[in-house]
Structures are given as C-alpha cells and as structure tokens.
Scaffold this motif. Structure first.
Motif, PDB file in Angstrom:
ATOM      1  N   GLY A 362      -1.007 -17.168 -11.989  1.00 35.69           N
ATOM      2  CA  GLY A 362      -0.272 -17.094 -10.967  1.00 35.69           C
ATOM      3  C   GLY A 362       0.567 -16.094 -10.659  1.00 35.69           C
ATOM      4  O   GLY A 362       1.233 -15.841  -9.539  1.00 35.69           O
ATOM      5  N   MET A 363       0.565 -14.724 -11.469  1.00 34.48           N
ATOM      6  CA  MET A 363       1.405 -13.685 -11.108  1.00 34.48           C
ATOM      7  C   MET A 363       0.465 -12.513 -11.586  1.00 34.48           C
ATOM      8  O   MET A 363      -0.511 -12.496 -12.268  1.00 34.48           O
ATOM      9  CB  MET A 363       2.457 -13.542 -11.992  1.00 34.48           C
ATOM     10  CG  MET A 363       3.642 -14.524 -11.787  1.00 34.48           C
ATOM     11  SD  MET A 363       5.244 -14.134 -12.791  1.00 34.48           S
ATOM     12  CE  MET A 363       4.446 -14.658 -14.461  1.00 34.48           C
ATOM     13  N   LEU A 364       0.457 -11.220 -10.562  1.00 37.60           N
ATOM     14  CA  LEU A 364       0.019 -10.233 -10.944  1.00 37.60           C
ATOM     15  C   LEU A 364       0.840  -9.026 -10.957  1.00 37.60           C
ATOM     16  O   LEU A 364       1.858  -8.989 -10.122  1.00 37.60           O
ATOM     17  CB  LEU A 364      -0.874  -9.802  -9.659  1.00 37.60           C
ATOM     18  CG  LEU A 364      -1.515  -8.325  -9.862  1.00 37.60           C
ATOM     19  CD1 LEU A 364      -2.579  -8.235 -10.675  1.00 37.60           C
ATOM     20  CD2 LEU A 364      -2.162  -8.191  -8.310  1.00 37.60           C
ATOM     21  N   VAL A 365       0.989  -8.267 -12.031  1.00 34.84           N
ATOM     22  CA  VAL A 365       2.071  -7.432 -12.347  1.00 34.84           C
ATOM     23  C   VAL A 365       1.300  -5.894 -12.000  1.00 34.84           C
ATOM     24  O   VAL A 365       0.231  -5.716 -12.455  1.00 34.84           O
ATOM     25  CB  VAL A 365       2.305  -7.332 -13.779  1.00 34.84           C
ATOM     26  CG1 VAL A 365       3.395  -5.911 -14.075  1.00 34.84           C
ATOM     27  CG2 VAL A 365       3.404  -8.607 -13.923  1.00 34.84           C
ATOM     28  N   VAL A 366       1.977  -5.093 -11.258  1.00 34.53           N
ATOM     29  CA  VAL A 366       1.454  -3.905 -10.780  1.00 34.53           C
ATOM     30  C   VAL A 366       2.334  -2.740 -11.399  1.00 34.53           C
ATOM     31  O   VAL A 366       3.582  -2.796 -10.976  1.00 34.53           O
ATOM     32  CB  VAL A 366       1.298  -3.876  -9.335  1.00 34.53           C
ATOM     33  CG1 VAL A 366       0.878  -2.359  -8.813  1.00 34.53           C
ATOM     34  CG2 VAL A 366       0.482  -5.009  -8.683  1.00 34.53           C
ATOM     35  N   SER A 367       1.850  -1.530 -11.869  1.00 37.67           N
ATOM     36  CA  SER A 367       2.753  -0.651 -12.536  1.00 37.67           C
ATOM     37  C   SER A 367       2.522   0.676 -11.617  1.00 37.67           C
ATOM     38  O   SER A 367       1.454   0.753 -10.847  1.00 37.67           O
ATOM     39  CB  SER A 367       2.219  -0.523 -13.777  1.00 37.67           C
ATOM     40  OG  SER A 367       0.982  -0.060 -14.045  1.00 37.67           O
ATOM     41  N   SER A 368       3.394   1.593 -11.875  1.00 37.68           N
ATOM     42  CA  SER A 368       3.308   2.779 -11.166  1.00 37.68           C
ATOM     43  C   SER A 368       4.026   3.960 -11.581  1.00 37.68           C
ATOM     44  O   SER A 368       4.747   3.914 -12.789  1.00 37.68           O
ATOM     45  CB  SER A 368       3.950   2.650  -9.839  1.00 37.68           C
ATOM     46  OG  SER A 368       4.198   3.841  -9.209  1.00 37.68           O
ATOM     47  N   THR A 369       3.478   5.172 -11.425  1.00 41.07           N
ATOM     48  CA  THR A 369       3.949   6.484 -11.776  1.00 41.07           C
ATOM     49  C   THR A 369       5.565   6.528 -11.636  1.00 41.07           C
ATOM     50  O   THR A 369       6.183   7.517 -12.051  1.00 41.07           O
ATOM     51  CB  THR A 369       3.389   7.731 -11.577  1.00 41.07           C
ATOM     52  OG1 THR A 369       3.274   7.858 -10.192  1.00 41.07           O
ATOM     53  CG2 THR A 369       1.985   7.512 -11.911  1.00 41.07           C
ATOM     54  N   PHE A 372       8.476   1.934 -12.219  1.00 40.44           N
ATOM     55  CA  PHE A 372       8.691   0.701 -12.151  1.00 40.44           C
ATOM     56  C   PHE A 372       7.467  -0.157 -11.974  1.00 40.44           C
ATOM     57  O   PHE A 372       6.351   0.199 -11.755  1.00 40.44           O
ATOM     58  CB  PHE A 372       9.532   0.650 -10.704  1.00 40.44           C
ATOM     59  CG  PHE A 372      10.902   0.939 -10.664  1.00 40.44           C
ATOM     60  CD1 PHE A 372      11.965   0.382 -11.594  1.00 40.44           C
ATOM     61  CD2 PHE A 372      11.074   2.237 -10.243  1.00 40.44           C
ATOM     62  CE1 PHE A 372      13.123   1.003 -11.184  1.00 40.44           C
ATOM     63  CE2 PHE A 372      12.451   2.838 -10.174  1.00 40.44           C
ATOM     64  CZ  PHE A 372      13.368   2.225 -10.818  1.00 40.44           C
ATOM     65  N   ALA A 373       7.624  -1.515 -12.099  1.00 42.79           N
ATOM     66  CA  ALA A 373       6.396  -2.570 -11.949  1.00 42.79           C
ATOM     67  C   ALA A 373       6.845  -3.445 -10.896  1.00 42.79           C
ATOM     68  O   ALA A 373       8.194  -4.040 -10.872  1.00 42.79           O
ATOM     69  CB  ALA A 373       6.146  -3.014 -13.242  1.00 42.79           C
ATOM     70  N   SER A 374       5.871  -4.011 -10.149  1.00 40.11           N
ATOM     71  CA  SER A 374       6.144  -5.111  -9.409  1.00 40.11           C
ATOM     72  C   SER A 374       5.468  -6.361  -9.629  1.00 40.11           C
ATOM     73  O   SER A 374       4.436  -6.183 -10.311  1.00 40.11           O
ATOM     74  CB  SER A 374       5.638  -4.655  -7.917  1.00 40.11           C
ATOM     75  OG  SER A 374       6.577  -3.517  -7.610  1.00 40.11           O
ATOM     76  N   VAL A 375       6.117  -7.559  -9.046  1.00 36.45           N
ATOM     77  CA  VAL A 375       5.217  -8.838  -9.486  1.00 36.45           C
ATOM     78  C   VAL A 375       4.955  -9.600  -8.265  1.00 36.45           C
ATOM     79  O   VAL A 375       5.785  -9.636  -7.244  1.00 36.45           O
ATOM     80  CB  VAL A 375       6.343  -9.702 -10.413  1.00 36.45           C
ATOM     81  CG1 VAL A 375       5.607 -10.948 -10.716  1.00 36.45           C
ATOM     82  CG2 VAL A 375       6.710  -9.170 -11.522  1.00 36.45           C
TER      83      VAL A 375
END
Length: 441
Positions: A362-369, A372-375
């Motif tokens: 139900g959730m996708l977590v996205v990371s970045s340089t 921060f991370a987004s959901v």
C-alpha cells in the motif's frame, strides 16, 4: 486516492546537514523500513499510517559498522537477515540478536541487529546487493565485478567479470535460475545457475550480454548496432534492475531508444520476458531524465481485464504492479494496462536513488540524494484486490509465504528449478509485445 508526502525529518544527519539517502527497503516480516545513508549508517524506522491516511515515521534504531557510505540495503525474503553494501567494498550480513540478549552500536545504543558476517572480496566500492534463494547473496562493485556469496560460510563462490565498467546494479531471479547485472559499459549481463540450487564455479554460466535490439535499432559506425543503454555520462551511481515476484519477467532501467529517422533518442526502460533475452518484449518510454531503479510490489493483484483482452500486455493469471524511478520522478505500471497508472514528479530537489514497497503493497517509499524520503500511499483497494488463487509454484516464491519461516533461507524449499536454465518456467510467463505509452505531461 493517491497521497504523496515528503517526510521532512533528519533521516541521516551529520552536523545538522542531511546526508544523501542511498537505499531503502522494507522488512517483509515486521514492516520496519531500513534506510542506508552517506553517513555510514543504516537506520531502522517504524512507518505508521492513520485512519485518515496520514503517514508518520519514527526512528527505532541505528546500525553501525560500515566505515564509509552505505550504498544499498536489502532484507532477505523471510525478513530475518539484512544485507548491506558500502564504499570500500564491504558487504555485511546482519541478523537479529536472540531474544533476551543485547548488543550496542558505536553510539552506545542498544540495537536488535548485529553484523554476523563481513564479506570481503571486492577491491573497490560495493554499489548493490540482492538476495537469492538458500542464503545466496550477490553484490556488485566499482571493481567491475559481481560476486556470488554463500552467506552461511561467508565465502565468495563465483566472481563474474563480464562487465568492462562499474557494476551498478544486480538482481537475482526469485526462482534462483538467473542473475542479471547492469553497468555504464552499456550492457546488461545475464547469467544462469544450471540446475538451480546454490551457485558454484561450475554451475554459473554466462548466457548473454544485452546491448542492442537487432530488429529495430539503427546501425551506426560500420554497421554496428546502436546501444540500448546509457553510457557513463549518465549522472547516477545506480542502475537497479529487478525481477517480477513470480520471475516471469525482468525490467532494466537506464535505457535509450531511438525510433528510425528520429533526431534524438528518448529515455526508456526495457522489459524482457523470462528465458528470452534477445529482444525486449516492450519498452516504457520515459521523461526528461533516465530511469535509475525498478521495484516490484510484493502483492499480486486480481486481474482487471480478461487475459484474452487484446489491449492488455500480459496473459498472467494475476496483475503485477511495479515502480520505475527516474532521476526526477516515479512512474507506476501494472501488467493489465498499456499506460502508467500513476505518475509522480517534483517530490525531490536532487536525484532519486531507490524505492521500496511496504509488505502490504500500500505504500512506496522513495529516497533521494537530497537527504529526504517521500511516501506514495494508496487507499485500501486503490491498486485492486489481492489475488488469492495463486499457483503454488508461484506462491512459494512470494515474501508473504516466507515470513513465517523460522529456519534459515538455505534450507527453505522454493519453487522447483527449470532443467534448462534458458527455458521458461512452469505456468504463464509471457508478456506480450505491447509497447507501453508514456504518461501525458
């Protein structure tokens, strides 16, 4: 309704400066989120979601041991082990400590995980790591090699040397028969484990170097086929391919595609059906930046269309959902549609590095340089209803069937190996050659 939120907390912080988050992964058994950072640490988080859909993240523990940046972290299928790969070539295998015992990290904090094996064999930074069946691990490195490890003994079993440049991503077929890797040398390499089981120097065979599409690409200098992947000018340390949970197809990021007569190539992502690595069955046109990683939803969903429907690109008895991250956005596809089902952009200031699906899908977590991370969160049922009538040979491959295991992965019985390593496995495996259209901008 799809909700997107960038969680503005200090994920990996050094002297009040957010360090890049280089990798993320969910524990399929506990739901804990692991993040790997440029601060040399792995942090574990509890991710909660309220009734109204609001997502909150709480830090639970910090794992220390790496001397330099941690580039990739991945939980095993049963959630009882964690592998991490970092700069200086170190690859660690972490396991939960026994109930009642304690261990502390370098900060003096009590933690529930301990590095049980340090796998040394790479001569330079390790960029990617992935689990295979029966406690097998694969790691990829800047030293141009991929190493297959026996985690029980801690020994390197096979070193794969077909790439001529950094190996930036590796993915193990869930059936244990194929391993794929990607590099800025503009190739993806495919290996087969003959007979299945644990790999050995005798059983692992190089199958193919994927570098061109023989029937569509224009010829360049001297009749040479144009490459289908970006070269080392692509500004990302990672090219993370992935197999579907059932092993029926594999998806490669960092692709380029030039239509005959076109002035310039487009960014794309290539899909190859299992056992057919000569020509991709489809490509997924991208946006303004290259794709860098692919992750599959661990849940298989009920079909929304009949398998005989000519508009669907798949004849699988279930629907597979997966995310493709470019450097500046996330596109989510499923195998029932010829167009993306979700497109999200503008959530990070700098390049995306990785993504991970929660165990319930139900959730996708996205990371970045950018540190921060987004959901990306979906309401219940928004992606569809989970498929319950899954063939047994597929069901045994899924993390949901492995999380109750109390025995090590090396003795887990998985789906039977296919005798011929380049042949399709049991059950429906075809992904029809339908080209998925780009998301309208």
């Amino acid at each position: 309704m799809v909700r997107v939120k960038t969680i503005e907390i200090a994920w990996h912080n050094v002297e009040k400066t957010n360090q890049p988050i280089l990798s993320v992964d969910f524990n399929p058994r506990t739901g804990a989120l692991a993040t790997a950072g440029a601060d040399n640490e792995i942090k574990l988080w509890r991710v909660d979601r309220s009734i109204d859909g609001e997502v909150t993240v709480t830090h639970t523990e910090t794992l220390t041991g790496h001397a330099k940046a941690v580039n990739c972290c991945r939980f095993s299928a049963n959630g009882r082990a964690l592998a991490s790969a970092g700069d200086a070539g170190d690859v660690y295998v972490w396991r939960e400590v026994d109930v009642g015992s304690t261990t502390v990290n370098s900060h003096g904090d009590v933690v529930g995980w301990k590095p049980m094996k340090t796998l040394r064999g790479h001569s330079d930074d390790a960029l990617s790591v992935c689990w295979g069946p029966r406690e097998t691990l694969a790691s990829a490195s800047v030293d141009n090699t991929t190493i297959l490890w026996d985690c029980e003994s801690g020994n390197g079993v096979v070193q794969l040397r077909e790439h001529a440049h950094y190996v930036q991503g590796v993915s193990y077929d869930p059936r244990g028969e194929f391993i794929v890797s990607q590099s800025p040398d503009r190739t993806a390499q495919v290996y087969a484990v003959v007979g299945g089981g644990k790999p050995s120097a005798k059983s692992v065979k190089h199958v193919r170097a994927i570098k061109a599409i023989n029937d569509t690409n224009e010829r360049v200098d001297g009749g040479r086929m144009a490459s289908i992947f970006h070269d080392d000018s692509m500004t990302s340390f990672f090219r993370r391919p992935a197999w579907s949970p059932d092993g029926s197809f594999v998806v490669f990021p960092a692709g380029v595609f030039k239509r005959p007569g076109a002035k310039r190539a487009m960014h794309t992502t290539y899909v190859y059906a299992r056992g057919n690595f000569e020509t991709p069955v489809m490509h997924l046109p991208g946006g303004e930046t290259p794709s860098v990683c692919v992750r599959f939803n661990p849940v298989l969903f009920k079909r929304r269309k009949d398998a005989a429907d000519p508009t669907t690109p798949s004849d699988l008895p279930y629907r597979v959902v997966f995310a493709v991250c470019s450097q500046d956005g996330v596109t989510i596809y499923d195998t029932d549609e010829t167009e993306p089902i979700v497109y999200v952009a503008g959530i990070h200031c700098t390049s995306i590095t990785d993504c991970a699906w929660s165990p319930d899908g139900g959730m996708l977590v996205v990371s970045s340089t950018d540190g921060f991370a987004s959901v990306v969160a979906f309401d219940e049922g928004e992606l569809g209803a989970p498929e319950t009538n899954i063939p047994e040979h597929v069901k045994s491959l899924l993390a949901s069937s492995r999380i109750g295991e109390s025995v090590p992965d090396e003795v887990v019985v998985v789906a039977p190996a296919v005798p011929n390593p380049v042949a399709a496995g049991p059950g429906p495996t075809r992904i029809a050659p339908v080209r998925i259209a780009p998301t309208p901008m």
